[in-house]
Design an enzyme around this catalytic site. Sequence first.
Site, short mmCIF file in Angstrom:
data_model
loop_
_atom_site.label_atom_id
_atom_site.label_comp_id
_atom_site.label_asym_id
_atom_site.label_seq_id
_atom_site.Cartn_x
_atom_site.Cartn_y
_atom_site.Cartn_z
N ASP A 81 0.81 -1.21 0.00
CA ASP A 81 0.00 0.00 0.00
C ASP A 81 0.85 1.27 0.00
O ASP A 81 0.33 2.38 0.10
CB ASP A 81 -0.92 0.01 1.23
CG ASP A 81 -0.12 -0.09 2.53
OD1 ASP A 81 0.82 -0.90 2.59
OD2 ASP A 81 -0.45 0.61 3.50
N HIS A 82 2.16 1.12 -0.15
CA HIS A 82 3.09 2.24 0.03
C HIS A 82 2.99 3.29 -1.07
O HIS A 82 3.39 4.43 -0.87
CB HIS A 82 4.53 1.71 0.10
CG HIS A 82 4.76 0.73 1.19
ND1 HIS A 82 4.21 -0.54 1.19
CD2 HIS A 82 5.48 0.82 2.34
CE1 HIS A 82 4.58 -1.19 2.28
NE2 HIS A 82 5.34 -0.39 2.99
N GLY A 83 2.48 2.91 -2.25
CA GLY A 83 2.40 3.85 -3.35
C GLY A 83 1.53 5.05 -3.03
O GLY A 83 1.81 6.18 -3.46
N TYR A 96 0.42 2.02 15.66
CA TYR A 96 1.75 2.43 16.08
C TYR A 96 1.66 3.62 17.03
O TYR A 96 0.68 4.37 17.01
CB TYR A 96 2.59 2.86 14.86
CG TYR A 96 2.61 1.84 13.75
CD1 TYR A 96 3.48 0.77 13.77
CD2 TYR A 96 1.74 1.97 12.67
CE1 TYR A 96 3.50 -0.17 12.76
CE2 TYR A 96 1.75 1.03 11.64
CZ TYR A 96 2.63 -0.02 11.69
OH TYR A 96 2.63 -0.95 10.69
N ARG A 121 3.01 7.05 17.44
CA ARG A 121 3.68 8.06 16.61
C ARG A 121 3.19 9.44 17.00
O ARG A 121 2.04 9.78 16.78
CB ARG A 121 3.41 7.82 15.13
CG ARG A 121 4.07 6.56 14.57
CD ARG A 121 3.74 6.37 13.12
NE ARG A 121 4.40 5.18 12.59
CZ ARG A 121 4.15 4.66 11.39
NH1 ARG A 121 3.25 5.24 10.60
NH2 ARG A 121 4.78 3.58 10.98
N LYS A 137 -1.09 -5.62 13.75
CA LYS A 137 0.27 -5.36 13.27
C LYS A 137 0.83 -4.18 14.05
O LYS A 137 0.19 -3.12 14.15
CB LYS A 137 0.26 -5.02 11.78
CG LYS A 137 1.63 -4.56 11.24
CD LYS A 137 1.53 -4.04 9.82
CE LYS A 137 2.87 -3.51 9.33
NZ LYS A 137 2.79 -2.94 7.96
N GLY A 140 7.80 -4.59 9.46
CA GLY A 140 9.17 -4.73 8.98
C GLY A 140 9.93 -3.43 8.94
O GLY A 140 11.15 -3.40 9.09
N GLY A 141 9.20 -2.31 8.74
CA GLY A 141 9.87 -1.01 8.65
C GLY A 141 10.61 -0.85 7.34
O GLY A 141 10.39 -1.57 6.37
N GLY A 172 6.61 -4.99 4.33
CA GLY A 172 6.51 -4.46 2.98
C GLY A 172 7.84 -4.22 2.31
O GLY A 172 8.39 -5.07 1.63
N ARG A 173 8.41 -3.01 2.52
CA ARG A 173 9.66 -2.64 1.84
C ARG A 173 10.79 -3.61 2.12
O ARG A 173 11.65 -3.84 1.27
CB ARG A 173 10.06 -1.22 2.23
CG ARG A 173 9.21 -0.14 1.59
CD ARG A 173 9.43 1.22 2.21
NE ARG A 173 8.89 1.27 3.57
CZ ARG A 173 8.92 2.35 4.33
NH1 ARG A 173 9.49 3.46 3.88
NH2 ARG A 173 8.40 2.34 5.54
#
Length: 261
Positions: free
Chosen positions: A25-27, A145, A147, A175, A200-201, A227-228
């Site tokens: 989903d990073h895009g 998270y 943040r 997650k 995963g970061g 992901g990355r």
Amino acid sequence: MIGKQIRLERIMDRNTGRSVIIPMDHGFTLGQVEGLLDMPTIVDDVSAGGANAIILHKGMVKGGHRKRGRDIGLIVHLSASTSMNPDPNDKVLICTVEEAITLGADAVSIHINLGAPQESRMIEAAGIISQECNRWGMPLLIMIYARGKDIDPDDPVAIAHCVRVAEELGADLIKTNYPRDKEAFRRIVAACSVPILIAGGEKGGDLAALEMIDNAIDSGGSGVCMGRNAFQRNNTTEFVHAICRVVHDRDNPAAVERRLS
């Protein structure tokens, strides 16, 4: 809820009770990010590596559907923000549970950032989505998270608070960050009734990533949502396969011997 149980088995290994999920989903957040420029190919790569499921935004479901190869579970992500937003931690809803069902989703996911200025709105949205998931028998993965200003996202106390919020909201899977402390993570897992997967970061070294996953599973974690650290590898299929060995092959003595090799 038999519907939830059946769908959960499409995104988790029913024999190990654990899962390897690859978010893509990073895009939305970062734009045309490295590793996600050819969606059918990267979905093929992670599927061939043995991943249990992928996470996509609704508009990428069609683009990532291959009509061939090994099947893989589909989780549709319901919230988003961009890196150009003055507050990138402000996640808003962009999809509904019902819309995800029409796209063939096996589960949905939503993102919450505790400590961010819009925390209350994100929690409220998650509560509504949780209700809809129960109505439709749809599993809910909550990505959560710590943040915000002066907040350490890897602090075990903060992570434990994140986990408890997600559990109380009705998550079926959670997650969150791994605190990089096996005993702290063991206590967090023991106090939670919901499977916890670690994030995963950003991309790191192969061995360091696998060792972190190994430690998390040893502490009772239920898998990884990475992901990355997965799709930006030189050989994504090979690396995802290595992750799957660490997560799923623990009851096979021979596999345990070679899982970090």
